[in-house]
Motif scaffolding. Structure first.
Motif, PDB file in Angstrom:
ATOM      1  N   HIS A   1      49.563  73.013  17.528  1.00 30.78           N
ATOM      2  CA  HIS A   1      50.120  73.809  16.507  1.00 30.78           C
ATOM      3  C   HIS A   1      50.802  72.841  15.781  1.00 30.78           C
ATOM      4  CE1 HIS A   1      49.284  76.941  19.204  1.00 30.78           C
ATOM      5  NE2 HIS A   1      50.387  76.440  20.342  1.00 30.78           N
TER       6      HIS A   1
ATOM      7  N   LYS B   1      57.874  80.466  15.022  1.00 29.49           N
ATOM      8  CA  LYS B   1      56.710  79.829  13.412  1.00 29.49           C
ATOM      9  C   LYS B   1      56.115  78.888  13.271  1.00 29.49           C
ATOM     10  CE  LYS B   1      58.279  83.986  11.270  1.00 29.49           C
ATOM     11  NZ  LYS B   1      58.060  85.332  12.511  1.00 29.49           N
ATOM     12  N   ASN B   2      55.449  78.790  12.167  1.00 27.13           N
ATOM     13  CA  ASN B   2      54.803  77.273  12.116  1.00 27.13           C
ATOM     14  C   ASN B   2      54.511  77.157  10.924  1.00 27.13           C
ATOM     15  OD1 ASN B   2      53.463  74.964  12.112  1.00 27.13           O
ATOM     16  ND2 ASN B   2      52.315  75.710  13.884  1.00 27.13           N
TER      17      ASN B   2
ATOM     18  N   TRP C   1      45.373  82.722   7.058  1.00 30.03           N
ATOM     19  CA  TRP C   1      46.330  82.034   7.723  1.00 30.03           C
ATOM     20  C   TRP C   1      47.705  81.899   7.530  1.00 30.03           C
ATOM     21  CZ3 TRP C   1      44.916  81.444  12.564  1.00 30.03           C
ATOM     22  CH2 TRP C   1      43.274  81.799  12.710  1.00 30.03           C
TER      23      TRP C   1
ATOM     24  N   ARG D   1      49.205  84.286   5.966  1.00 34.33           N
ATOM     25  CA  ARG D   1      49.875  85.777   6.333  1.00 34.33           C
ATOM     26  C   ARG D   1      49.998  86.042   8.168  1.00 34.33           C
ATOM     27  NH1 ARG D   1      52.838  89.692   8.228  1.00 34.33           N
ATOM     28  NH2 ARG D   1      52.372  91.417   8.230  1.00 34.33           N
ATOM     29  N   TYR D   2      49.540  85.354   8.817  1.00 33.43           N
ATOM     30  CA  TYR D   2      49.278  85.308  10.357  1.00 33.43           C
ATOM     31  C   TYR D   2      50.042  84.601  10.572  1.00 33.43           C
ATOM     32  CZ  TYR D   2      47.532  83.317  15.027  1.00 33.43           C
ATOM     33  OH  TYR D   2      47.835  83.267  15.909  1.00 33.43           O
ATOM     34  N   SER D   3      50.218  83.017   9.682  1.00 35.67           N
ATOM     35  CA  SER D   3      51.386  81.867  10.284  1.00 35.67           C
ATOM     36  C   SER D   3      52.758  83.029  10.428  1.00 35.67           C
ATOM     37  CB  SER D   3      51.183  80.763   9.835  1.00 35.67           C
ATOM     38  OG  SER D   3      52.298  81.110   7.726  1.00 35.67           O
ATOM     39  N   THR D   4      52.912  83.956   9.777  1.00 36.07           N
ATOM     40  CA  THR D   4      54.128  84.373   9.031  1.00 36.07           C
ATOM     41  C   THR D   4      54.750  85.500  10.351  1.00 36.07           C
ATOM     42  OG1 THR D   4      54.185  86.169   7.772  1.00 36.07           O
ATOM     43  CG2 THR D   4      54.304  84.119   6.906  1.00 36.07           C
ATOM     44  N   VAL D   5      53.847  85.853  11.528  1.00 35.82           N
ATOM     45  CA  VAL D   5      53.575  86.445  11.871  1.00 35.82           C
ATOM     46  C   VAL D   5      53.742  85.960  13.986  1.00 35.82           C
ATOM     47  CG1 VAL D   5      53.417  89.164  10.825  1.00 35.82           C
ATOM     48  CG2 VAL D   5      51.295  87.982  12.523  1.00 35.82           C
ATOM     49  N   ILE D   6      53.504  85.341  13.900  1.00 34.92           N
ATOM     50  CA  ILE D   6      53.356  84.919  15.168  1.00 34.92           C
ATOM     51  C   ILE D   6      54.367  84.098  15.791  1.00 34.92           C
ATOM     52  CG2 ILE D   6      51.055  84.007  15.299  1.00 34.92           C
ATOM     53  CD1 ILE D   6      51.701  81.127  14.305  1.00 34.92           C
ATOM     54  N   THR D   7      54.921  83.774  16.244  1.00 35.33           N
ATOM     55  CA  THR D   7      55.768  82.903  18.225  1.00 35.33           C
ATOM     56  C   THR D   7      55.273  82.133  18.377  1.00 35.33           C
ATOM     57  OG1 THR D   7      56.509  85.551  17.556  1.00 35.33           O
ATOM     58  CG2 THR D   7      57.749  84.068  19.086  1.00 35.33           C
TER      59      THR D   7
ATOM     60  N   ALA E   1      56.146  74.429  18.009  1.00 39.62           N
ATOM     61  CA  ALA E   1      55.032  73.987  17.011  1.00 39.62           C
ATOM     62  C   ALA E   1      55.242  72.305  16.663  1.00 39.62           C
ATOM     63  CB  ALA E   1      54.988  75.078  16.543  1.00 39.62           C
TER      64      ALA E   1
END
Length: 108
Positions: free
Chosen positions: A20, A70-71, A60, A62-68, A14
């Protein structure tokens, strides 16, 4: 040590070589614009706009903490968006529902 940290950032999935990194970086403009609007009178604020900024920030973040991977850039900009949106909404709600006296008429 500094060189290795910069190199790690540069090569991160990222990092600055990817969208990203740049999309959240440019998204800071929305938060900065919302901060600039802190001096705007509350009656000039828009409920739909501030609700959109707040909801976008919350969802977003919340979403940024569950994606791989981490962004954290995405996380931080969305926390800022949620925070500024909540603050602006609170100003607008206080003005519209909790202010004393007659609402002032804006003259231009």
């Amino acid at each position: 040590m500094t060189t290795s940290k910069l190199q790690a950032l540069w090569n991160h999935p990222a990092g600055p070589k990817t969208i990203h990194f740049w999309a959240p970086t440019f998204k800071w403009g929305i938060s900065i614009a919302n901060i600039a609007d802190f001096s705007k009178p509350p009656e000039k604020l828009s409920y739909p706009q501030q609700i959109a900024v707040t909801c976008t920030g919350v969802i977003w973040s919340r979403y940024s903490t569950v994606i791989t991977p981490k962004n954290w850039n995405l996380f931080s900009v969305n926390v800022a968006m949620a925070g500024t949106g909540i603050y602006q909404l609170s100003r607008k709600i206080r003005q519209d529902y909790f202010s004393d006296g007659e609402p002032e008429v804006a003259t231009e």
